[in-house]
Design a protein around this motif. Structure first.
Motif, mmCIF file in Angstrom:
data_model
loop_
_atom_site.group_PDB
_atom_site.id
_atom_site.type_symbol
_atom_site.label_atom_id
_atom_site.label_comp_id
_atom_site.label_asym_id
_atom_site.label_seq_id
_atom_site.Cartn_x
_atom_site.Cartn_y
_atom_site.Cartn_z
ATOM 1 N N ASP A 295 0.835 -1.226 0.000
ATOM 2 C CA ASP A 295 0.000 0.000 0.000
ATOM 3 C C ASP A 295 0.854 1.254 0.000
ATOM 4 O O ASP A 295 0.365 2.354 -0.245
ATOM 5 C CB ASP A 295 -0.857 0.062 1.274
ATOM 6 C CG ASP A 295 -1.506 -1.261 1.567
ATOM 7 O OD1 ASP A 295 -2.162 -1.783 0.659
ATOM 8 O OD2 ASP A 295 -1.301 -1.787 2.688
ATOM 9 N N LEU A 296 2.139 1.083 0.343
ATOM 10 C CA LEU A 296 3.056 2.225 0.376
ATOM 11 C C LEU A 296 4.413 1.725 -0.099
ATOM 12 O O LEU A 296 4.942 0.752 0.451
ATOM 13 C CB LEU A 296 3.174 2.745 1.829
ATOM 14 C CG LEU A 296 4.291 3.745 2.098
ATOM 15 C CD1 LEU A 296 4.092 5.026 1.301
ATOM 16 C CD2 LEU A 296 4.342 4.095 3.595
ATOM 17 N N ILE A 297 4.957 2.368 -1.137
ATOM 18 C CA ILE A 297 6.291 1.970 -1.610
ATOM 19 C C ILE A 297 7.208 3.189 -1.581
ATOM 20 O O ILE A 297 6.864 4.266 -2.078
ATOM 21 C CB ILE A 297 6.254 1.323 -3.019
ATOM 22 C CG1 ILE A 297 5.298 0.117 -3.017
ATOM 23 C CG2 ILE A 297 7.664 0.885 -3.438
ATOM 24 C CD1 ILE A 297 5.264 -0.711 -4.301
ATOM 25 N N LEU A 298 8.372 2.997 -0.962
ATOM 26 C CA LEU A 298 9.356 4.063 -0.806
ATOM 27 C C LEU A 298 10.558 3.655 -1.641
ATOM 28 O O LEU A 298 11.159 2.613 -1.386
ATOM 29 C CB LEU A 298 9.715 4.165 0.686
ATOM 30 C CG LEU A 298 8.445 4.286 1.541
ATOM 31 C CD1 LEU A 298 8.648 3.774 2.943
ATOM 32 C CD2 LEU A 298 7.926 5.711 1.517
ATOM 33 N N CYS A 299 10.857 4.412 -2.661
ATOM 34 C CA CYS A 299 11.835 3.966 -3.654
ATOM 35 C C CYS A 299 12.946 5.014 -3.779
ATOM 36 O O CYS A 299 12.750 6.075 -4.373
ATOM 37 C CB CYS A 299 11.101 3.775 -4.985
ATOM 38 S SG CYS A 299 12.180 3.198 -6.288
ATOM 39 N N ARG A 323 8.123 1.336 -13.479
ATOM 40 C CA ARG A 323 7.041 0.466 -13.979
ATOM 41 C C ARG A 323 6.809 -0.719 -13.045
ATOM 42 O O ARG A 323 5.676 -1.067 -12.716
ATOM 43 C CB ARG A 323 7.355 -0.016 -15.393
ATOM 44 C CG ARG A 323 7.248 1.110 -16.408
ATOM 45 C CD ARG A 323 7.364 0.617 -17.814
ATOM 46 N NE ARG A 323 6.230 -0.220 -18.182
ATOM 47 C CZ ARG A 323 6.043 -0.732 -19.383
ATOM 48 N NH1 ARG A 323 6.909 -0.498 -20.341
ATOM 49 N NH2 ARG A 323 4.995 -1.475 -19.638
ATOM 50 N N LYS A 324 7.897 -1.333 -12.610
ATOM 51 C CA LYS A 324 7.759 -2.495 -11.714
ATOM 52 C C LYS A 324 7.125 -2.059 -10.383
ATOM 53 O O LYS A 324 6.268 -2.748 -9.828
ATOM 54 C CB LYS A 324 9.134 -3.123 -11.429
ATOM 55 C CG LYS A 324 9.717 -3.909 -12.614
ATOM 56 C CD LYS A 324 11.089 -4.472 -12.238
ATOM 57 C CE LYS A 324 11.948 -4.799 -13.435
ATOM 58 N NZ LYS A 324 11.557 -6.004 -14.151
ATOM 59 N N VAL A 325 7.581 -0.909 -9.876
ATOM 60 C CA VAL A 325 7.050 -0.423 -8.594
ATOM 61 C C VAL A 325 5.553 -0.147 -8.720
ATOM 62 O O VAL A 325 4.750 -0.533 -7.853
ATOM 63 C CB VAL A 325 7.815 0.848 -8.135
ATOM 64 C CG1 VAL A 325 7.089 1.553 -7.002
ATOM 65 C CG2 VAL A 325 9.231 0.477 -7.708
ATOM 66 N N LEU A 326 5.167 0.493 -9.812
ATOM 67 C CA LEU A 326 3.740 0.823 -9.989
ATOM 68 C C LEU A 326 2.892 -0.449 -10.072
ATOM 69 O O LEU A 326 1.771 -0.483 -9.571
ATOM 70 C CB LEU A 326 3.548 1.690 -11.244
ATOM 71 C CG LEU A 326 4.063 3.129 -11.083
ATOM 72 C CD1 LEU A 326 4.119 3.844 -12.429
ATOM 73 C CD2 LEU A 326 3.187 3.915 -10.104
ATOM 74 N N VAL A 335 3.038 6.156 -3.327
ATOM 75 C CA VAL A 335 4.420 5.838 -3.675
ATOM 76 C C VAL A 335 5.270 7.104 -3.548
ATOM 77 O O VAL A 335 4.826 8.196 -3.901
ATOM 78 C CB VAL A 335 4.525 5.219 -5.097
ATOM 79 C CG1 VAL A 335 4.030 6.139 -6.193
ATOM 80 C CG2 VAL A 335 5.960 4.790 -5.404
ATOM 81 N N ALA A 336 6.486 6.937 -3.021
ATOM 82 C CA ALA A 336 7.452 8.041 -2.974
ATOM 83 C C ALA A 336 8.601 7.658 -3.882
ATOM 84 O O ALA A 336 9.358 6.732 -3.571
ATOM 85 C CB ALA A 336 7.945 8.246 -1.547
#
Ligand SMILES: C[S@@+](CC[C@H](N)C(=O)[O-])C[C@H]1O[C@@H](n2cnc3c(N)ncnc32)[C@H](O)[C@@H]1O
Length: 396
Positions: A295-299, A323-326, A335-336
């Motif tokens: 639900d939350l990705i920090l990249c 693209r992979k993160v999305l 997403v950050a």
């Protein structure tokens, strides 16, 4: 101190505030000077600047750093030692304008603080000093006690051979570092000396992580599962857990399991996080096959290009990653996306994200655009010292 006469090209550069000069910018030869020599640079019309020169640098590149214009009359009394001390004191004062930057901050940021090639990172129990130019290296033993006095902790040199060899500087062995105790935005971390990277801690995203905490606190429904990609000691994931996220997975190829566990323990968040050591791209592929969602990705990846010659390659790398993160983000998730690649600008980075979203059929709501923290001062977005970008999106 010696005086070098500026050629017309050098004078024009200085008049337009370009403070790096090549050998061809002088009428005099720089070749006979010792590396790191501090000199006065003068024009035939009487203008004068002070700086330092390294003739061992390849002629294609800048060999002189100009520090300041000097009023006529100041030349006779100029002292590099007094100048360096003054710059250090000013840099510490600049940080102390802001609460949260009194200690545990980058206290000196190279040319932005007036001494190109000097970085000083201060932690709760030590200061790490990096010197990457010959002109500053001459004053190593002056700088250490001044830093120790201003920071009230012991100072250690961390010589980075990658940067120093460009200036033909040797790498000195140093006494053993202690385990670094770090505090940021009310969170505590501990970093073992053996895993210390080129910096002890990535203070540059402090304001973005603070914003993440504030933002999560304002959401009607907190995200449940967070993923901290390229985690290092876990600063982003810990910020999410502190703001009420239930659990976090930390991924990095480095050996930071001990650091992440220590951070969870020090902040009363034991059992809420898990560290996975491995390549992020492979982790994303494997997790997508298993149909996992977050639900939350920090990249926050490392720099993808060292110079603008590799920019195309860097943008390709971001595109694949974004693209992979999305694909991994659940609908309505946050997403950050961050970048520390200096040659990729804000507009290009945002465009890269927008194109990735379009290809993945996801729609974006931009909710935050962030810069580097106040301890990495820059005069403008275009300045070379400005490298951090951080964009937060709600994704559907
Ligand atoms: C910019 S630092 C991350 C800083 C961290 N997010 C923080 O705020 O403290 C980049 C990190 O990426 C890690 N790294 C680089 N390439 C990687 C890869 N392909 N897979 C996993 N980790 C990688 C490095 O070990 C480093 O810790």
């Amino acid at each position: 101190m010696r005086t070098l006469t500026l050629a017309k090209a050098g004078l024009n550069k200085l008049r337009s505030h370009q403070l790096e000069l090549k050998a061809s910018d002088f009428d005099d030869s720089v070749k006979p000077l010792p590396p790191g020599e501090w000199c006065f640079f003068t024009s035939t019309s009487g203008e004068c600047w002070v700086g330092f020169v390294n003739p061992l640098i390849d002629e294609k590149f800048a060999c002189a750093h100009v520090l300041e214009a000097l009023p006529s009359g100041a030349v006779g009394t100029f002292s590099p030692e007094v100048f360096i001390r003054g710059r250090l004191v000013r840099a510490f004062e600049r940080r102390r304008r802001f609460t949260g930057y009194e200690a545990n901050a980058r206290m000196f940021y190279g040319a932005s603080d007036g001494l190109p090639g000097l970085l000083v990172d201060v932690f709760s129990n030590a200061a790490i000093i990096q010197i990457n130019t010959a002109g500053i290296d001459r004053y190593r033993e002056l700088i250490r006690p001044v830093v120790e006095e201003l920071a009230s902790v012991e100072g250690f040199f961390l010589d980075n051979p990658k940067y120093r060899e460009k200036e033909s500087l040797p790498t000195y062995s140093e006494r053993a570092f202690p385990e670094l105790a770090v505090q940021e935005n009310g969170l505590r971390f501990q970093i073992r000396p053996e895993v210390l990277q080129k910096v002890g801690f990535y203070y540059d995203h402090r304001e973005n992580r603070l914003h993440l905490m504030n933002f999560l606190g304002r959401l009607a429904k907190r995200p449940a599962r967070a993923l901290d990609l390229f985690s290092y000691a876990g600063a982003w994931g810990l910020s999410a857990l502190r703001s009420g996220v239930d659990e976090a997975v930390f991924v990095d190829q480095g050996d930071f399991g001990v650091e992440v566990e220590a951070a969870l323990r020090l902040n009363g968040l034991e059992g809420k996080g898990r560290f996975v050591r491995g390549d992020v791209f492979r982790f994303l592929d494997d997790s997508l096959k298993e149909n996992q969602r977050f639900d939350l990705i920090l990249c926050d990846p490392p720099a993808f290009a060292k110079s603008s010659l590799q920019k195309h390659q860097a943008l390709d790398g971001y595109s694949k990653l974004h693209r992979k993160v999305l694909r991994m983000l659940s609908s309505g998730g946050l997403v950050a996306f961050s970048s520390c690649t200096q040659c990729v600008g804000h507009a290009e980075f945002q465009k890269n994200i927008a194109e990735a979203a379009q290809k993945e059929g996801r729609s974006l709501q931009l909710v935050y655009a962030g810069l580097q923290g106040f301890d990495h001062p820059v005069p403008s977005l275009e300045d070379r010292a400005n490298y951090i970008k951080s964009y937060f999106y709600i994704v559907e």
